[in-house]
Design an enzyme around this catalytic site. Sequence first.
Site, mmCIF file in Angstrom:
data_model
loop_
_atom_site.group_PDB
_atom_site.id
_atom_site.type_symbol
_atom_site.label_atom_id
_atom_site.label_comp_id
_atom_site.label_asym_id
_atom_site.label_seq_id
_atom_site.Cartn_x
_atom_site.Cartn_y
_atom_site.Cartn_z
ATOM 1 N N HIS A 1 0.928 -1.230 0.087
ATOM 2 C CA HIS A 1 0.055 0.026 -0.093
ATOM 3 C C HIS A 1 1.011 1.255 0.040
ATOM 4 O O HIS A 1 1.954 1.177 0.440
ATOM 5 C CB HIS A 1 -0.954 0.100 1.333
ATOM 6 C CG HIS A 1 -0.139 -0.182 2.603
ATOM 7 N ND1 HIS A 1 0.313 -1.318 3.128
ATOM 8 C CD2 HIS A 1 0.353 0.693 3.585
ATOM 9 C CE1 HIS A 1 0.573 -1.286 4.208
ATOM 10 N NE2 HIS A 1 0.849 -0.023 4.480
ATOM 11 N N HIS B 1 0.968 5.229 1.108
ATOM 12 C CA HIS B 1 0.289 6.268 1.895
ATOM 13 C C HIS B 1 0.138 7.528 1.388
ATOM 14 O O HIS B 1 1.187 8.097 0.946
ATOM 15 C CB HIS B 1 0.940 6.359 3.204
ATOM 16 C CG HIS B 1 1.051 5.388 4.202
ATOM 17 N ND1 HIS B 1 0.381 5.087 5.302
ATOM 18 C CD2 HIS B 1 1.991 4.380 4.115
ATOM 19 C CE1 HIS B 1 0.411 4.072 5.889
ATOM 20 N NE2 HIS B 1 1.677 3.236 5.191
HETATM 21 P P1 5GP Z 1 2.148 0.270 7.177
HETATM 22 O O1 5GP Z 1 2.400 0.433 8.595
HETATM 23 O O2 5GP Z 1 1.874 -1.284 6.652
HETATM 24 O O3 5GP Z 1 2.880 0.941 6.156
HETATM 25 O O4 5GP Z 1 0.548 0.835 6.999
HETATM 26 C C1 5GP Z 1 -0.765 0.148 7.431
HETATM 27 C C2 5GP Z 1 -1.659 1.304 7.585
HETATM 28 O O5 5GP Z 1 -2.817 0.759 7.692
HETATM 29 C C3 5GP Z 1 -1.402 2.158 8.811
HETATM 30 O O6 5GP Z 1 -1.075 3.623 8.596
HETATM 31 C C4 5GP Z 1 -2.622 1.861 9.555
HETATM 32 O O7 5GP Z 1 -3.134 2.937 10.329
HETATM 33 C C5 5GP Z 1 -3.627 1.312 8.433
HETATM 34 N N1 5GP Z 1 -4.524 0.451 9.047
HETATM 35 C C6 5GP Z 1 -4.463 -0.726 9.845
HETATM 36 N N2 5GP Z 1 -5.570 -1.358 10.201
HETATM 37 C C7 5GP Z 1 -6.587 -0.665 9.344
HETATM 38 C C8 5GP Z 1 -7.946 -0.942 9.125
HETATM 39 O O8 5GP Z 1 -8.565 -1.867 9.486
HETATM 40 N N3 5GP Z 1 -8.576 -0.106 8.038
HETATM 41 C C9 5GP Z 1 -7.859 1.109 7.546
HETATM 42 N N4 5GP Z 1 -8.800 1.542 6.771
HETATM 43 N N5 5GP Z 1 -6.671 1.242 7.981
HETATM 44 C C10 5GP Z 1 -5.773 0.386 8.715
#
Ligand code: 5GP
Length: 144
Positions: free
Chosen positions: A107, A109
Amino acid sequence: MSLSGQYDDNNIFAKIIRGEVPAVKVYEDEAVLAFMDVFPQSKGHCLVISKTAKARNLLEIDGQALGAIMVAVQRLAKAVTTALNPDGVVITQFNGAPAGQTVFHLHVHIIPRYEGVALAGHGHGNMADMAELKMLAAQIAAAL
Ligand code: 5GP
């Protein structure tokens, strides 16, 4: 989780794609889904994912699916800018737990920055108010 490993079909974003877990969606087509981060680091923080690629990170995804993500990221970044008028926009993407990744479906951001407003920590944001998240999503979607 390290860079190598198996894609888990039950990760939270796979469940969102299948409609098993709710998400506040901003944009969707056959290739990509954009939705609001539920623990936003700033007002308007949203995420873009591939709906077709079972890739945990940037190293695993095929170029076509990655291209679709990045085209959507640019579109979303422009819409966020039009809708919310931030002073800057940060685009981030993490590969592997030691790099800060917590959800293992690739993903990107989109994080608007506002002059003088500190970011909530990555992975340490408070859960958003759903009504506010829906309002922000509608504002961004209207600017697409
Ligand atoms: P990462 O840490 O893997 O780069 O980002 C994961 C992102 O997913 C984080 O910013 C976190 O806040 C978001 N996130 C985690 N669980 C959920 C969820 O159930 N729904 C949504 N919309 N975002 C989520």
